[in-house]
Structures are given as structure tokens and as C-alpha cells.
Design an enzyme around this catalytic site. Structure first.
Site, PDB file in Angstrom:
ATOM      1  N   TRP A   1       0.831  -1.215   0.000  1.00 25.63           N
ATOM      2  CA  TRP A   1       0.000   0.000   0.000  1.00 25.63           C
ATOM      3  C   TRP A   1       0.859   1.255   0.000  1.00 25.63           C
ATOM      4  O   TRP A   1       0.539   2.242  -0.667  1.00 25.63           O
ATOM      5  CB  TRP A   1      -0.986  -0.002   1.169  1.00 25.63           C
ATOM      6  CG  TRP A   1      -2.075  -1.014   0.984  1.00 25.63           C
ATOM      7  CD1 TRP A   1      -2.288  -2.134   1.727  1.00 25.63           C
ATOM      8  CD2 TRP A   1      -3.084  -1.026  -0.044  1.00 25.63           C
ATOM      9  NE1 TRP A   1      -3.364  -2.834   1.232  1.00 25.63           N
ATOM     10  CE2 TRP A   1      -3.873  -2.180   0.156  1.00 25.63           C
ATOM     11  CE3 TRP A   1      -3.396  -0.172  -1.104  1.00 25.63           C
ATOM     12  CZ2 TRP A   1      -4.960  -2.500  -0.665  1.00 25.63           C
ATOM     13  CZ3 TRP A   1      -4.483  -0.496  -1.928  1.00 25.63           C
ATOM     14  CH2 TRP A   1      -5.241  -1.639  -1.703  1.00 25.63           C
TER      15      TRP A   1
ATOM     16  N   ASP B   1      -1.302   6.199   6.761  1.00 29.48           N
ATOM     17  CA  ASP B   1      -2.403   5.399   6.227  1.00 29.48           C
ATOM     18  C   ASP B   1      -2.660   4.297   7.256  1.00 29.48           C
ATOM     19  O   ASP B   1      -1.874   3.363   7.390  1.00 29.48           O
ATOM     20  CB  ASP B   1      -2.007   4.804   4.872  1.00 29.48           C
ATOM     21  CG  ASP B   1      -3.056   3.828   4.328  1.00 29.48           C
ATOM     22  OD1 ASP B   1      -4.086   3.620   4.978  1.00 29.48           O
ATOM     23  OD2 ASP B   1      -2.812   3.276   3.229  1.00 29.48           O
TER      24      ASP B   1
ATOM     25  N   LYS C   1     -12.196  -1.962   6.846  1.00 31.54           N
ATOM     26  CA  LYS C   1     -11.458  -3.006   7.544  1.00 31.54           C
ATOM     27  C   LYS C   1     -11.850  -3.073   9.016  1.00 31.54           C
ATOM     28  O   LYS C   1     -12.145  -4.136   9.520  1.00 31.54           O
ATOM     29  CB  LYS C   1      -9.958  -2.796   7.405  1.00 31.54           C
ATOM     30  CG  LYS C   1      -9.443  -3.390   6.097  1.00 31.54           C
ATOM     31  CD  LYS C   1      -8.805  -2.458   5.191  1.00 31.54           C
ATOM     32  CE  LYS C   1      -8.555  -3.072   3.824  1.00 31.54           C
ATOM     33  NZ  LYS C   1      -7.872  -2.140   2.953  1.00 31.54           N
TER      34      LYS C   1
END
Ligand SMILES: *Cc1c(COP(=O)(O)O)cnc(C)c1O
Length: 361
Positions: free
Chosen positions: A103, A173, A197
Site C-alpha cells: 500500500w 495510512d 477493515k
């Protein structure tokens, strides 16, 4: 009710049963409203209360100080990969990116389109198995910001404490470990996370943004990509994901009733430890991440052969242990065990692992 299975999906992921039950109960009519949350105006008093509850829930749980704004945006964490540099990376400037997995690489790719970047550290060579030490990072003291990924969902690598970046704004993040543990928000300039999530359904992105940063935003950004617009309009410049914000508010309530993030953190550590202990107990299973950075949210491991991994996933699925296949880019097994994932599911996985090894080891 049909029986629920153990859902190890990395996201969208398992939600707390009491949240789903409340949403189900109030699906046709919110108490005293006579309509569902999906059918009311985002400018109604009812929705005002819902979004205020979501915000105050997050503020209380995470201890978010008053000089931070809380935004509920759309476009996923992936849009934040672009919005962060568009708002805070001046064309002549440079931003530091610390890469601990897939990511972070995606975030870097978008930043490069906007301005100068410095890869302060990348753990790609080791296959993204750990976070860098302070000595391994070449941080630029004049960087516009430092970007990190607090938990790399695909590799299962998690920062156990924030890197020390001095006075440079730290951007994180936190999509896959937000609300999983207590953190000191004051150490960050921006924290962003997709909801799907650990907070709710897909389609809402939480952004926690320090007030003083707003003055650095350039003029003439596209309206929807300008954090200032969303701050001024309290996330209601356009129609937000009302349903997602509603569920997020219920998830906050569930966490508060459980006693907040400190208790959740302990539970998460215990849950993860059950599986890591099973991995460490034998050579049959090999953990992907180094012991001191392995994630409490995404447990990644390999078996001796890919064929065995396929068999493992197929047999586990047949036993109601769903979503264990690792991400296509790293392979192997990934058990995502977010806040709402029950301890009983971790225990069921551990006993399946032992049994599978006995039959195949
Ligand atoms: C899932 C994930 C993303 C992507 O989120 P979207 O909401 O699908 O854009 C980004 N970063 C991390 C760490 C993630 O786990």
C-alpha cells in the site's frame, strides 16, 4: 438466523454482530423517524445527530484533540494517496515516503505524479517483512511530510510505535489498524483510513487532519479534492455515504461499550498471539513478518509448498473458515482478525492448523 461463519477477509471485513443486529432492527424505521437511515436527507436533524455521534465517538475513543478535524470522505484510502500530495506537497517541495509494503508503494506512485518524493526507506529487498530502524531511514528535515503505512495489510507488517520524524508532519495510512489500539494522535499531522477493515462498510474514508495544515493548501484545487472545502462544510459539501457513517457510529458505540481501545488492543494482541504461537510451534508454518513487527490485524504465513497452501485454504473454507487465501502478490495464507473477529475464530483456526499439519506434515 442462518449461521455465521468465521470471516477472515482482509476487507470489506467482519462487523460486530450487535452492530448488524441494531442496523437490522432499525432498517425499516429509525426509532421515532419512520424511515430508514438510507432514505433521509443528509441535511436532516436525524442525520446531523448520526454524524455528530460518529465524530464524538471517534474523538472519545482515539482521544482526538480539538485542533484536529474529522472528515468522512469518499474515494477510499486510495483517493487519499492523491489528495495528500495535492494538498500538501508543493510543486517545488519534496515528501518522504517510508515503504513497508504494497500500500505504501501505491501511495508513493500517486505522490510522484504531484511533486518531488524521497523514498526515505524501503523494505522491498527483504520482501517487506519488517519496518526500518531509525538509522535505516534517510529523512529529509525539510520534507513537506513523511508518509507511512501503520499496518501493511497485504504483508502483515505493523509499526509498533511511530517513527520519530522530528518536526516534519507525519501522515499515516491507518486503514487496516485504525481503532485496533490506543495511539497518540498528537504525533500525527494526518491519519486516514478506509472504513471497510475496522470501522464499517466500504465507501467511507475517515480523515483526521490537524488544523494548522489547512493554511498550506494551494488555491484552485478541484473542489472535491480540497480538504478545506470538506472542513468548512463538515463533510457535507456533497452527499456523503450516510449509511456508512451510520454504521461507523454504531461501531464506535460498540467499542465504547467494550471499554474503549485499551481493552480492544489487549484482546487483539491475545487473538493474534494464539495464531502466532501456532506458527512458531513448528517448522511446517513460516511467518512472513519479523517477530517484532508482525501485525495483530493480518497474520501472514506460508506452508512448505504452494500445493499445500491451496489445499489448506480449500479445506479451511469447507470447515467455515473463510477468506484465508493470501493476497495474490505475496501468496500463502492471510488471516485477517480485525476488532470484530471473535477469539473463537482464532481458536478454530489454530486447531485446524494443528490438524492439517498432522495430516500433511
Ligand atoms: C485496503 C487498504 C487501502 C485501500 O483502501 P480503499 O478504501 O480500497 O481505497 C489502502 N491502504 C491500506 C493500508 C489498506 O489496507
Amino acid at each position: 438466523m442462518t449461521e455465521r461463519i468465521f470471516n477472515f477477509s482482509a476487507g470489506p471485513a467482519v462487523l460486530p454482530v450487535p452492530v448488524l443486529e441494531e442496523a437490522q432492527r432499525d432498517m425499516l424505521s429509525l426509532p421515532g423517524v419512520g424511515m430508514s437511515v438510507m432514505e433521509i436527507s443528509h441535511r436532516s436533524k436525524t442525520f446531523d445527530e448520526i454524524i455528530a455521534r460518529a465524530e464524538s465517538g471517534l474523538r472519545e475513543l482515539m482521544g482526538i484533540p480539538s485542533n484536529y478535524h474529522i472528515l468522512f470522505l469518499q474515494g477510499g484510502a486510495s483517493l487519499q494517496f492523491s489528495m495528500v500530495p495535492m494538498n500538501f506537497l508543493p510543486s517545488e517541495g519534496s515528501a518522504d515516503y517510508v515503504l513497508t509494503g504494497s500500500w505504501g508503494k501505491k501511495a508513493l506512485k500517486e505522490a510522484k505524479k504531484v511533486g518531488g518524493v524521497n523514498v526515505a526507506a524501503t523494505m522491498a529487498d527483504g520482501g517487506f517483512t519488517r519496518v526500518p530502524s531509525r538509522e535505516e531511514m534517510s529523512l529529509n528535515p525539510h520534507a513537506a511530510y513523511v508518509h507511512m503505512t501503520s499496518n501493511e495489510t497485504i504483508e502483515g507488517v505493523q509499526w509498533k510505535r511511530e517513527p520519530n520524524v522530528g518536526n516534519v508532519p507525519l501522515v499515516s495510512d491507518a486503514s487496516s489498524d485504525i481503532l485496533s489500539r490506543a495511539i497518540d494522535v498528537n504525533k500525527y499531522a494526518i491519519i486516514y483510513a478506509g472504513a471497510q477493515k475496522n470501522m464499517g462498510p466500504s465507501g467511507v474514508t475517515l480523515v483526521i487532519l490537524r488544523e494548522d495544515l489547512l493554511q498550506h493548501i494551494p488555491e484552485n484545487l478541484p473542489t472535491m479534492l480540497d480538504y478545506r472545502i470538506h472542513v468548512e462544510n463538515k463533510s457535507l459539501y456533497n452527499t456523503p455515504n450516510t449509511w456508512g457513517i451510520y454504521i461507523l457510529s454504531l461501531v464506535c458505540k460498540w467499542l465504547q461499550e467494550k471499554g474503549g481501545l485499551a481493552g480492544m488492543e489487549r484482546e487483539n494482541e491475545q487473538k493474534a498471539q494464539l495464531i502466532y504461537d501456532a506458527i512458531d510451534a513448528t517448522d511446517f508454518y513460516r511467518g512472513h513478518a519479523d517477530v517484532d513487527c508482525r501485525s495483530t490485524m493480518n497474520v501472514t504465513f506460508r506452508l512448505p509448498a504452494e500445493e499445500l497452501e491451496k489445499k489448506f485454504v480449500a479445506e479451511a473454507t469447507a470447515q467455515g473458515l473463510d477468506g484465508l487465501k493470501g493476497h495474490r502478490s505475496v501468496g500463502g495464507i492471510r488471516a485477517s482478525i480485525y476488532n470484530a473477529f471473535p477469539r473463537a475464530g482464532c481458536e478454530a483456526l489454530v486447531s485446524f492448523m494443528k490438524d492439517f499439519e498432522r495430516r500433511n506434515g
